[in-house]
Enzyme design. Structure first.
Site, short mmCIF file in Angstrom:
data_model
loop_
_atom_site.label_atom_id
_atom_site.label_comp_id
_atom_site.label_asym_id
_atom_site.label_seq_id
_atom_site.Cartn_x
_atom_site.Cartn_y
_atom_site.Cartn_z
N SER A 120 27.50 -24.45 -28.31
CA SER A 120 26.75 -25.03 -28.73
C SER A 120 25.13 -24.54 -28.53
CB SER A 120 27.20 -26.47 -28.09
OG SER A 120 26.32 -27.59 -28.21
N HIS A 140 27.90 -24.17 -33.39
CA HIS A 140 28.02 -26.04 -32.62
C HIS A 140 27.43 -26.29 -32.90
CE1 HIS A 140 31.24 -29.14 -31.81
NE2 HIS A 140 29.90 -29.28 -31.47
N ASP A 144 25.36 -30.13 -32.52
CA ASP A 144 25.37 -31.78 -32.33
C ASP A 144 24.06 -32.59 -32.28
OD1 ASP A 144 27.42 -31.59 -29.99
OD2 ASP A 144 26.48 -29.91 -28.82
N MET A 195 23.16 -35.96 -32.12
CA MET A 195 22.88 -37.36 -31.17
C MET A 195 21.40 -38.27 -31.93
SD MET A 195 23.80 -35.61 -27.20
CE MET A 195 24.61 -34.38 -27.09
N HIS A 226 28.74 -31.68 -35.28
CA HIS A 226 29.64 -32.84 -34.86
C HIS A 226 28.47 -34.51 -34.46
CE1 HIS A 226 30.76 -34.18 -30.56
NE2 HIS A 226 31.34 -35.48 -31.46
N MET A 233 27.27 -37.22 -33.33
CA MET A 233 27.63 -38.17 -32.25
C MET A 233 26.23 -39.75 -32.41
SD MET A 233 27.69 -35.86 -28.55
CE MET A 233 27.15 -34.46 -30.03
N MET A 292 36.59 -34.08 -26.85
CA MET A 292 35.72 -33.61 -25.96
C MET A 292 36.39 -34.02 -24.31
SD MET A 292 33.45 -33.94 -27.74
CE MET A 292 32.20 -33.46 -26.39
N ASP A 328 35.29 -29.00 -26.41
CA ASP A 328 34.01 -29.20 -26.08
C ASP A 328 33.69 -29.98 -25.01
OD1 ASP A 328 31.53 -29.51 -25.80
OD2 ASP A 328 30.60 -30.28 -27.55
#
Length: 221
Positions: A9, A34, A36, A38, A67, A69, A138, A176
């Site tokens: 990540s 990975h 993330d 957000m 991913h 979010m 998660m 994760d």
């Protein structure tokens, strides 16, 4: 079971030299990257958008495991696909029509993932398993790195492994949150085949990345 894949990540990387960090973990043996995303709304943090993903794309030939979010997620699926995402994973809570969202991702030529928060029941997948290429469990509450692993999620991983095996399809089962060499073994034994790790990969700087990834892969015995 298949070999254990590691998806570092970049949330734990040095953001001042993000391209070099992605290149370094690629060279160190990362199987996926990975990313993330957000929005400060769906989760209490803000990270990056499609333009950063696009800027990072030339720095690695590994699949970009993105991913989302964010809520709503649907308006941004095309932008992340065009930016270079290979897998786009969304939360069921991020929109009203999970099947339609997964359909959109696959129609964009990308692999589709579903992310289950600690309190999200695996039954949400019952009628979309034919649309899913990755399931992400998660093992922390999403939003920040460095949190402790939640052992309560191991039972969910075991249940999901059985669900995947019943389909006969190749669906990645990813975990994760709080992943380190010890918890990695627990996840693998429960049925996970892909692990996201931030702190456990990036600790010590680039000269340690290869050994850190190898230590996680050793969890598969």
């Amino acid at each position: 079971m298949s070999k254990l894949l590691i998806s570092p990540s970049i949330l734990s990387a040095d953001f001042a030299r993000l391209g070099a960090e992605v290149a370094a973990i690629t060279h160190a043996g990362a199987d996926l990257i990975h990313i993330d995303v957000m929005d400060g709304h769906f989760v209490p943090n803000i990270t990056i958008g499609p333009q950063v993903v696009k800027a990072l794309r030339p720095h690695s030939d590994r699949p970009f495991d993105v991913h989302l979010m964010i809520a709503p997620a649907d308006p941004y699926l095309q932008a992340f696909a065009e930016a270079g995402a290979d897998i786009i994973s969304i939360h069921p809570e991020a929109g009203p029509h999970l099947h339609r969202s997964l359909q959109t991702i696959r129609n964009l030529g990308k692999k589709a993932g579903v992310v289950l928060n600690p309190s999200t029941h695996e039954s949400v997948l019952d009628h979309v398993m034919d649309m899913v290429d990755l399931i992400l469990v998660m093992s922390i509450n999403p939003g920040f790195g460095g949190q402790a692993f939640l052992p309560s999620q191991l039972g969910k991983i075991e249940t999901l492994r059985k669900m995947i095996d019943r389909t006969g399809r190749e669906i990645l089962l990813e975990v994760d949150g709080g992943v380190n060499p010890e918890t990695a073994r627990d996840c693998y034994n429960a049925g996970a085949d892909t692990l996201v790790a931030g702190t456990a990969v990036f600790k010590g700087g680039p000269e340690h990345y290869q050994a850190n990834i190898a230590a996680l892969k050793a969890a598969a015995g």
